[in-house]
Design an enzyme around this catalytic site. Sequence first.
Site, mmCIF file in Angstrom:
data_model
loop_
_atom_site.group_PDB
_atom_site.id
_atom_site.type_symbol
_atom_site.label_atom_id
_atom_site.label_comp_id
_atom_site.label_asym_id
_atom_site.label_seq_id
_atom_site.Cartn_x
_atom_site.Cartn_y
_atom_site.Cartn_z
ATOM 1 N N ASP A 24 12.904 149.185 -8.944
ATOM 2 C CA ASP A 24 13.345 149.904 -9.791
ATOM 3 C C ASP A 24 14.774 148.397 -10.140
ATOM 4 O O ASP A 24 16.202 149.187 -10.545
ATOM 5 C CB ASP A 24 13.840 150.420 -8.440
ATOM 6 C CG ASP A 24 14.758 149.847 -7.676
ATOM 7 O OD1 ASP A 24 13.899 148.960 -7.569
ATOM 8 O OD2 ASP A 24 15.424 150.167 -6.995
ATOM 9 N N TYR A 143 20.847 148.569 4.737
ATOM 10 C CA TYR A 143 21.281 146.972 4.490
ATOM 11 C C TYR A 143 22.514 146.941 5.033
ATOM 12 O O TYR A 143 22.794 147.380 5.459
ATOM 13 C CB TYR A 143 21.508 146.444 3.596
ATOM 14 C CG TYR A 143 19.942 146.383 2.199
ATOM 15 C CD1 TYR A 143 19.549 145.074 2.577
ATOM 16 C CD2 TYR A 143 19.241 147.303 1.512
ATOM 17 C CE1 TYR A 143 18.196 145.019 2.034
ATOM 18 C CE2 TYR A 143 18.517 146.999 0.993
ATOM 19 C CZ TYR A 143 17.262 146.206 1.161
ATOM 20 O OH TYR A 143 16.597 145.707 0.372
ATOM 21 N N LYS A 173 14.115 150.576 5.436
ATOM 22 C CA LYS A 173 14.270 149.092 5.172
ATOM 23 C C LYS A 173 14.400 148.388 5.813
ATOM 24 O O LYS A 173 16.440 148.780 5.102
ATOM 25 C CB LYS A 173 13.610 149.034 3.624
ATOM 26 C CG LYS A 173 13.444 148.179 2.409
ATOM 27 C CD LYS A 173 13.385 148.572 1.908
ATOM 28 C CE LYS A 173 14.222 146.564 0.286
ATOM 29 N NZ LYS A 173 13.623 146.902 -1.180
#
Length: 264
Positions: A24, A143, A173
């Site tokens: 992406d 994150y 993730k």
Amino acid sequence: MTTGIDARLDRIGTNDSYVIVPMDHGITLGAVDGLKDIESTIDAVTRGGADAVLTQKGVAPRVHEHKNGKGYIVHLNGSTSIGPDENDKRLTGTVEEAIRAGADAVSFHINVGSNHEPDQLTQLSEVTATARRFGIPVLAMAYARGPDVDPEDPEALGHAVRLAEELGADIVKTGYSGDAESFEHVCESTRLPVVIAGGSRGTDRETIEMVRGAMDAGGAGVSMGRSIFQHENPEAIANAVAGVVHHDLPVEEALAKAGLAIEA
């Protein structure tokens, strides 16, 4: 989980482990190496062993004919590297649009600790609620990023992955903390499968050692973009990563079986 979510998780992984190649980056970085001819890259990484590829919704027509029967994930937010704040990820799609684009799952990026965390937290919660209604899995890209946050701090990473579970994601993730011992805390912070990001490209050995460390710590695989799609041989590096994730190979054996040179 619903039957639909379980079935679709099987389409983007292998035996509860995952080799996902996000592509992406065209929104963030533009048409960088590996993405201009994205069709060839998708063909290479899925032949090499990737379970799924990930793009924004508009690229879907370029994906399906080239993914060799593997899974497809549509990403739902983004930002650019030339804009005012790359951490300010904005909505770029909906769950319904992803379904129409043929997605097996959706993904959403949240920067935990950034000034944009509140809005992204609300949006991720809304995405998971909608996805649950349709039986679509959600990969949360959670994150640890912000003005006072160390992106490799295991405590901050553990907080990020736990947040993803609390908001209803199915896979999470996050960044790698740098070693297996510290990454154990991250994996133990949630019952979700934890996959690691790749970040900027390192050497082949560095990439595979990172994957090995994450798996040894209890990780479930990778969602690794530039380290794979910008490699001079995307099929080979995907094969090496899959060797560790799916076949529990040591670093040297994974590199050798993929036909990659083993650096000293």
